[in-house]
Design an enzyme around this catalytic site. Structure first.
Site, PDB file in Angstrom:
ATOM      1  CG  ASP A  82      -2.005   0.967   1.251  1.00 14.60           C
ATOM      2  OD1 ASP A  82      -1.920   1.951   0.502  1.00 14.60           O
ATOM      3  OD2 ASP A  82      -2.961   0.789   2.026  1.00 14.60           O
ATOM      4  CG  ASP A  93      -4.197   5.504   0.174  1.00 15.78           C
ATOM      5  OD1 ASP A  93      -3.425   4.559  -0.018  1.00 15.78           O
ATOM      6  OD2 ASP A  93      -4.863   5.649   1.223  1.00 15.78           O
ATOM      7  CG  HIS A 153      -9.548   6.703   3.550  1.00 15.07           C
ATOM      8  ND1 HIS A 153      -8.641   7.569   2.997  1.00 15.07           N
ATOM      9  CD2 HIS A 153      -9.013   5.463   3.423  1.00 15.07           C
ATOM     10  CE1 HIS A 153      -7.588   6.881   2.564  1.00 15.07           C
ATOM     11  NE2 HIS A 153      -7.777   5.600   2.798  1.00 15.07           N
ATOM     12  CG  HIS A 161      -7.975   7.480   7.320  1.00 10.97           C
ATOM     13  ND1 HIS A 161      -8.754   6.390   6.968  1.00 10.97           N
ATOM     14  CD2 HIS A 161      -6.694   7.095   7.108  1.00 10.97           C
ATOM     15  CE1 HIS A 161      -7.957   5.393   6.581  1.00 10.97           C
ATOM     16  NE2 HIS A 161      -6.704   5.801   6.656  1.00 10.97           N
ATOM     17  CD  GLU A 186      -7.843   1.429   2.081  1.00 14.29           C
ATOM     18  OE1 GLU A 186      -6.844   0.695   2.031  1.00 14.29           O
ATOM     19  OE2 GLU A 186      -7.884   2.459   2.770  1.00 14.29           O
ATOM     20  CD  GLU A 281      -5.999   2.671  -0.830  1.00 14.84           C
ATOM     21  OE1 GLU A 281      -6.497   3.579  -0.164  1.00 14.84           O
ATOM     22  OE2 GLU A 281      -4.942   2.082  -0.507  1.00 14.84           O
TER      23      GLU A 281
END
Length: 298
Positions: A82, A93, A153, A161, A186, A281
């Site tokens: 990640d 992300d 998120h 977040h 994700e 993700e």
């Protein structure tokens, strides 16, 4: 909305993720993986939005390498890598699961398909709960289980977040996607034998600043300033501090700051039945016509 920075960060994150996807990591340590991936992000002109996570097998998320971490990737491992890139605090992300054992290919396929189906339905006004339903349905149809207590998120500048959650299962209520907002989706998938939840593990090796309030400890306050200047409120790892401090000293100062609640430590997340977990993700920005997936491979 700094769409340009989001897109730039996304392009870099996507390039690095695709490099990660095809590389053979067997025999490499998690330290080598995290350092190499982070260097690739920097080489392309972005900063790391958080320490690269290399979470193996039943660890779903939040494991990053300790300084000189000796854990080595085996050909039976399922590794979730990640990574995050940021430009001026605007974040991309993204994650990929690297798998060298054919018996877990289905797990990886299920998580990629769930993410793909989620991205295909996105536009302004779509309910987060409906995204969760799509993810859950896709995964269950393929004979696996979504992880119910992990979610995507909303993203904001220097905030990973940012308060809103995109669930991986159907849930009542929730919000609708708005234009000019960035989000990360994700899905996490486990086997039928899995409990479909994660619990906190003992290891905590990802940290973030809680407060910049001085502690009256000169060295600790120096470290606080260093974290703020280099990471702002974004997460960091112990190994990021070892250029300025010896490992032992950095660790002691960090422990002190955690006790003082100036720094928060995040535990690794482990599947409750210790079953393997896969993750995929993307970061995306909804618009009237659909969606800009900033981390889409070109």
């Amino acid at each position: 909305m700094q769409t340009e920075q989001y897109i730039k960060a996304g392009k870099i994150a996507a390039e690095v993720r695709e490099m990660v996807r095809i590389k053979d990591w067997i025999g490499k340590t998690v330290f080598e993986i995290c350092e190499e991936v982070e260097n690739e992000i920097k080489k392309r002109g972005a900063k790391c939005a958080f320490p690269v996570n290399a979470s193996i097998n039943e660890i779903a998320a939040h494991y990053t390498a300790e300084p000189n971490d000796p854990i080595t990737i085996k050909d039976t491992d399922l590794v979730k890598i990640d990574l995050g890139a940021q430009i001026d605090g605007y974040i991309a992300d993204t994650a990929v699961t690297v798998c060298y054992d054919a018996q877990y290919d289905g797990l990886v396929q299920a998580v990629e398909e769930a993410l793909g189906n989620a991205m295909a339905m996105i536009k302004v006004g779509v309910k987060a709960s409906d995204i969760g339903r799509t993810i859950e349905t896709t995964i269950k149809q393929m004979g696996y289980k979504p992880i119910a207590n992990l979610s995507g998120h909303s993203l904001e500048q220097y905030t990973i977040h940012a308060g809103k959650s995109i669930p991986n299962i159907w849930s009542i209520g929730g919000f609708s996607l708005s234009e000019n907002s960035a989000y990360a989706c994700e899905p996490f998938v486990t086997t039928e034998q899995g409990g479909g939840f994660v619990r906190n593990g003992k290891i905590k090796n990802i940290f973030a600043l809680n407060s910049r309030k001085k502690t009256k400890n000169v060295e600790a306050d120096k470290l606080l300033d260093f974290i703020w200047e280099n990471c702002n409120m974004l997460p960091f790892a112990l190994r990021w501090l070892t250029k300025e401090w010896e490992v032992k000293e950095a660790k002691e100062l960090l422990d002190f700051l955690v006790k003082k609640k100036a720094v928060q430590a995040y535990p690794v997340l482990i599947e409750v039945n210790e079953q393997r977990v896969a993750q995929a993700e993307h970061t995306f920005i909804p618009n009237e016509n659909g969606v800009t997936v900033t981390t889409k491979a070109t």
